[in-house]
Design a protein around this motif. Structure first.
Motif, short mmCIF file in Angstrom:
data_model
loop_
_atom_site.label_atom_id
_atom_site.label_comp_id
_atom_site.label_asym_id
_atom_site.label_seq_id
_atom_site.Cartn_x
_atom_site.Cartn_y
_atom_site.Cartn_z
N GLN A 296 0.85 -1.20 0.00
CA GLN A 296 0.00 0.00 0.00
C GLN A 296 0.88 1.26 0.00
OE1 GLN A 296 -2.31 -1.18 3.43
NE2 GLN A 296 -4.12 -1.69 2.20
N ARG A 297 1.94 1.23 0.82
CA ARG A 297 2.81 2.42 0.90
C ARG A 297 3.57 2.66 -0.40
NH1 ARG A 297 2.92 4.59 5.91
NH2 ARG A 297 1.98 3.22 7.47
N ALA A 298 3.91 1.60 -1.11
CA ALA A 298 4.69 1.75 -2.35
C ALA A 298 3.80 2.14 -3.53
CB ALA A 298 5.41 0.44 -2.66
N SER A 299 2.49 2.12 -3.34
CA SER A 299 1.58 2.37 -4.46
C SER A 299 1.40 3.87 -4.71
CB SER A 299 0.20 1.76 -4.16
OG SER A 299 0.35 0.39 -3.93
N SER A 300 1.26 4.22 -5.98
CA SER A 300 0.95 5.62 -6.31
C SER A 300 -0.55 5.85 -6.23
CB SER A 300 1.43 5.95 -7.72
OG SER A 300 2.82 5.82 -7.77
N VAL A 301 -1.31 4.81 -6.55
CA VAL A 301 -2.78 4.89 -6.50
C VAL A 301 -3.29 3.57 -5.94
CG1 VAL A 301 -4.88 4.97 -7.90
CG2 VAL A 301 -2.95 6.45 -8.48
N VAL A 302 -4.28 3.64 -5.06
CA VAL A 302 -4.90 2.41 -4.55
C VAL A 302 -6.36 2.36 -5.03
CG1 VAL A 302 -5.63 1.15 -2.49
CG2 VAL A 302 -3.39 2.25 -2.55
N ILE A 303 -6.75 1.20 -5.52
CA ILE A 303 -8.11 1.03 -6.04
C ILE A 303 -8.89 0.12 -5.09
CG2 ILE A 303 -9.44 0.06 -7.97
CD1 ILE A 303 -7.12 0.71 -9.75
#
Ligand code: UDP
Length: 407
Positions: A296-303
């Motif tokens: 989650q922290r490494a993501s640019s966008v979470v869906i």
């Protein structure tokens, strides 16, 4: 394991003090929670942390897990889906399975307590023990029951009506019932391995171990492999977005022991991904909390492209990490996301695709959404608020008609 005082820097001293005062009013009261899985899914996630904290303030809280055959969980999954609106009929054999499993669990579980806190439809039938136990009973519904298929609500209503209190996650789920109803939103634990701060290097090490490269922005959905979470729709949306902006997709999932459909959905997801090296399908064990945190922290966008959703803890988890979230405008998700303020709400695959592209291209806007989301979660969806709501429900049930609680 964190203790209550550790939450003070996050939620303030006053909140922690209030929880201790409420606990004093309930010291020694025995509360038994019952659900149908020890690991996997939101309910298990919450009970893992809430039960120890209730004990810390003096409530004698326990957690029992009911057991059932494959046949039983097939039926309860069908019931779960039907409560979410998927048409289904329930045969006499299935009703008999439910009854038989309830009877077996009534014998096996230790329900001796002042409050029996029963989660979701699977163990709802345990209310039959009420006649012999001098206790108060709460039925906690974690699912979206705003538009059930015909026959689904009727399956559980005769049991639910025998409880002292029913608890729903969002106002639109409230039912017409002859018993009081309380609204209690779920929560996340900011100090758990799933949500605690991680350094950049910790994150990188975990992602490298999972085989995820850092050369392209990451778009992620974390969810059980379940049709209501629409993982196939996520892949479609990501494919549309990738025509405009280069990015990789992580679908991180796992299965719950009370969810027999997961393996089939996972197969469909793999088929749909068709070996694309930019799609990472991770079938994680239930213990993979640090991994989910790092993803989650490494993501640019979470869906969170759910089609139906009780609450969607994964949304709060991502918002707490100040991530821009694109989520289906269903169930409890709009409680967490105000469109264009603390995230993006969508109704279609094309909408998700459009916003992936927008958020990956407009980093200031994306950052603002994430920051607003984090504050919204701090004020509304952390474990301490949830614990307070539970303590208030217990006081309400145990202190009779008295409406004032003096601290
Ligand atoms: N989760 C997990 N591993 C997975 C998939 C989900 O630990 O592979 C966690 C997720 O991080 C969240 C919970 O399970 O804490 C799911 O709760 P949610 O309310 O989003 O959905 P539910 O599974 O209860 O429908």
């Amino acid at each position: 394991m964190p203790v209550l005082d550790d939450y003070a820097p996050i939620v303030g001293e006053g909140t922690v003090k209030e929880l201790k005062l409420l606990g004093d009013r309930l010291a020694g009261q025995r509360v038994v929670n019952v659900n149908s899985t020890r690991v996997g899914g939101g309910v298990a996630e919450i009970l893992t942390r809430l039960v120890p904290l209730l004990n810390e303030v003096g409530v004698k809280a326990r957690w029992e897990v009911m057991s059932g055959s494959e046949e039983f969980f097939e039926l309860t999954k069908k019931l779960h889906n039907a409560l979410h609106g998927r048409p289904a009929t329930f045969t006499a054999v299935e009703r008999e399975t439910y009854q038989r499993t309830t009877t077996a669990n009534l014998r096996a579980l230790d329900l001796e307590a002042d409050i029996c806190f029963i989660h979701d439809p699977q163990p709802a039938g345990l209310i039959a023990a009420r006649q012999s136990l001098d206790s108060r009973w709460i039925w906690r519904c974690h699912i979206d029951v705003s538009a059930p298929a015909p026959g689904a609500w009727e399956f559980i209503a005769p049991m639910v009506e025998k409880y002292d209190l029913s608890v729903f996650s969002a106002p639109q789920f409230a039912r017409s019932l002859p018993i009081p109803q309380a609204l209690v939103a779920p929560s996340i634990d900011p100090l758990s391995d799933k949500n605690r701060e991680l350094s950049k290097s910790e994150c990188e090490a975990i992602l490298t171990k999972l085989g995820i490269r850092s050369d392209k922005p990451i778009v992620t959905q974390v969810s059980r492999f379940d049709r209501w979470k629409d993982p196939l729709g996520v892949i479609q949306a990501w494919r549309l977005a990738r025509q405009r902006v280069d990015c990789q997709l992580i679908l991180a999932g796992g299965s719950a022991t009370d969810d027999p459909e997961g393996a089939e959905v996972l197969r469909e997801v793999r088929q749909q991904a068709n070996g694309d090296p930019d799609v990472h399908i991770l079938d994680l064990p239930p213990t993979a909390n640090l991994e989910i945190n790092a993803i989650q922290r490494a993501s640019s966008v979470v869906i969170q492209k759910s089609l139906k959703e009780g609450f969607g803890l994964t949304v709060s988890e991502a918002l707490w990490k100040a991530k821009p979230v694109i989520a289906g405008a269903v169930g409890g998700i709009p409680l967490q996301v105000s469109h264009k303020y603390s995230g993006i709400l969508t109704h279609t695959t094309e909408g998700v695709a459009f916003w992936i592209k927008q958020l990956l291209s407009a980093s200031d806007f994306a950052r603002r959404l994430g920051e607003n989301g984090r504050e919204h979660v701090r004020n509304n969806f952390l474990l301490t608020r949830h614990m307070r709501d539970h303590l208030l429900c217990f006081l309400y049930l145990l202190k009779g008609p008295e409406n004032i609680i003096r601290l």
